[in-house]
Motif scaffolding. Sequence first.
Motif, PDB file in Angstrom:
ATOM      1  N   THR B  31     105.089 -56.360  24.914  1.00  0.00           N
ATOM      2  CA  THR B  31     105.488 -57.107  25.711  1.00  0.00           C
ATOM      3  C   THR B  31     105.074 -55.761  27.019  1.00  0.00           C
ATOM      4  O   THR B  31     105.502 -54.950  27.165  1.00  0.00           O
ATOM      5  N   TYR B  33     104.648 -56.212  31.735  1.00  0.00           N
ATOM      6  CA  TYR B  33     105.681 -56.826  33.221  1.00  0.00           C
ATOM      7  C   TYR B  33     105.065 -56.156  34.312  1.00  0.00           C
ATOM      8  O   TYR B  33     104.654 -54.545  34.181  1.00  0.00           O
ATOM      9  N   SER B  48     104.538 -61.289  33.557  1.00  0.00           N
ATOM     10  CA  SER B  48     105.149 -60.740  32.238  1.00  0.00           C
ATOM     11  C   SER B  48     104.379 -61.089  30.956  1.00  0.00           C
ATOM     12  O   SER B  48     103.860 -62.421  31.080  1.00  0.00           O
ATOM     13  N   SER B  94     107.619 -53.161  27.184  1.00  0.00           N
ATOM     14  CA  SER B  94     109.270 -53.333  26.314  1.00  0.00           C
ATOM     15  C   SER B  94     109.220 -53.476  24.710  1.00  0.00           C
ATOM     16  O   SER B  94     107.825 -54.412  24.245  1.00  0.00           O
ATOM     17  N   TRP B  96     109.820 -57.291  21.732  1.00  0.00           N
ATOM     18  CA  TRP B  96     110.462 -57.995  22.476  1.00  0.00           C
ATOM     19  C   TRP B  96     111.780 -58.043  22.117  1.00  0.00           C
ATOM     20  O   TRP B  96     113.129 -56.954  21.353  1.00  0.00           O
ATOM     21  N   GLY B  97     112.530 -57.869  23.381  1.00  0.00           N
ATOM     22  CA  GLY B  97     113.918 -58.118  23.668  1.00  0.00           C
ATOM     23  C   GLY B  97     114.990 -56.687  23.507  1.00  0.00           C
ATOM     24  O   GLY B  97     116.519 -56.289  23.606  1.00  0.00           O
ATOM     25  N   ALA B  98     113.766 -55.928  23.766  1.00  0.00           N
ATOM     26  CA  ALA B  98     114.266 -54.714  23.799  1.00  0.00           C
ATOM     27  C   ALA B  98     114.185 -53.535  25.349  1.00  0.00           C
ATOM     28  O   ALA B  98     113.613 -54.633  26.138  1.00  0.00           O
ATOM     29  N   VAL B  99     114.445 -52.838  26.001  1.00  0.00           N
ATOM     30  CA  VAL B  99     115.074 -51.706  26.477  1.00  0.00           C
ATOM     31  C   VAL B  99     113.445 -51.813  27.448  1.00  0.00           C
ATOM     32  O   VAL B  99     112.113 -51.583  26.853  1.00  0.00           O
ATOM     33  N   GLN B 100     113.157 -52.337  28.419  1.00  0.00           N
ATOM     34  CA  GLN B 100     111.939 -51.854  29.307  1.00  0.00           C
ATOM     35  C   GLN B 100     111.594 -50.488  30.060  1.00  0.00           C
ATOM     36  O   GLN B 100     112.753 -50.025  30.789  1.00  0.00           O
ATOM     37  N   TYR B 101     110.652 -49.595  29.805  1.00  0.00           N
ATOM     38  CA  TYR B 101     110.324 -48.530  30.544  1.00  0.00           C
ATOM     39  C   TYR B 101     108.933 -48.711  31.661  1.00  0.00           C
ATOM     40  O   TYR B 101     108.305 -49.145  31.367  1.00  0.00           O
ATOM     41  N   PHE B 102     109.507 -48.643  32.547  1.00  0.00           N
ATOM     42  CA  PHE B 102     108.839 -48.589  33.546  1.00  0.00           C
ATOM     43  C   PHE B 102     108.135 -47.323  34.298  1.00  0.00           C
ATOM     44  O   PHE B 102     108.411 -46.145  33.657  1.00  0.00           O
ATOM     45  N   GLY B 103     106.816 -47.659  34.055  1.00  0.00           N
ATOM     46  CA  GLY B 103     105.948 -46.779  35.127  1.00  0.00           C
ATOM     47  C   GLY B 103     106.155 -46.197  36.736  1.00  0.00           C
ATOM     48  O   GLY B 103     107.022 -46.627  36.685  1.00  0.00           O
TER      49      GLY B 103
END
Lengths: 115, 111
Positions: B31, B33, B48, B94, B96-103
Amino acid sequence: QQPVQSPQAVILREGEDAVINCSSSKALYSVHWYRQKHGEAPVFLMILLKGGEQKGHEKISASFNEKKQQSSLYLTASQLSYSGTYFCGTEIGRGSGAGSYQLTFGKGTKLSVIP
Amino acid sequence: DTAVSQTPKYLVTQMGNDKSIKCEQNLGHDTMYWYKQDSKKFLKIMFSYNNKELIINETVPNRFSPKSPDKAHLNLHINSLELGDSAVYFCASSRWGAVQYFGPGTRLTVT
């Protein structure tokens, strides 16, 4: 709907403690906490799922009160490196498809730690 | 190794131009975003994608068009740029349903 964070800003001296709150008017599935330093990307701190659990990360911990739809971030014995803007991101539920969950972020709390 | 990368880091352009921002992740996430962070630091989800399929499409002008050629890439194309488009655009990924890591973000300035 955007969660409400309080306070909007706080100034601490090194070694002092702080609490940042995040409230939602909707039932929450999870709360995510991020810290963003000036000119950088948000960095994940911790995630709390409904169930009222409390999590810790070094001297930073958080709790989630499912009944109140509120999460609090606790910073103890603050260090200069804690300075930044703290965001909570709330998830109100899971969609029908994999990967469809969505975070809505609060406006942030600017934390400044001074010597 | 950079987990989530974006190019360019800075983008200065004139009103009416068309521009693209590229995002790549090497975390094996399914996933991705796009977020917009305005001058007041408000971080707002725009799109997303999950497994190359559009999942979230918030109310953004249709001048913004995301494209996901594969699970590791999510690009953002913006047509007819306006002054109000000036902001920092963050890509994130991320499982699914987990932590999002940003650029690292792309600072877009429209003059």
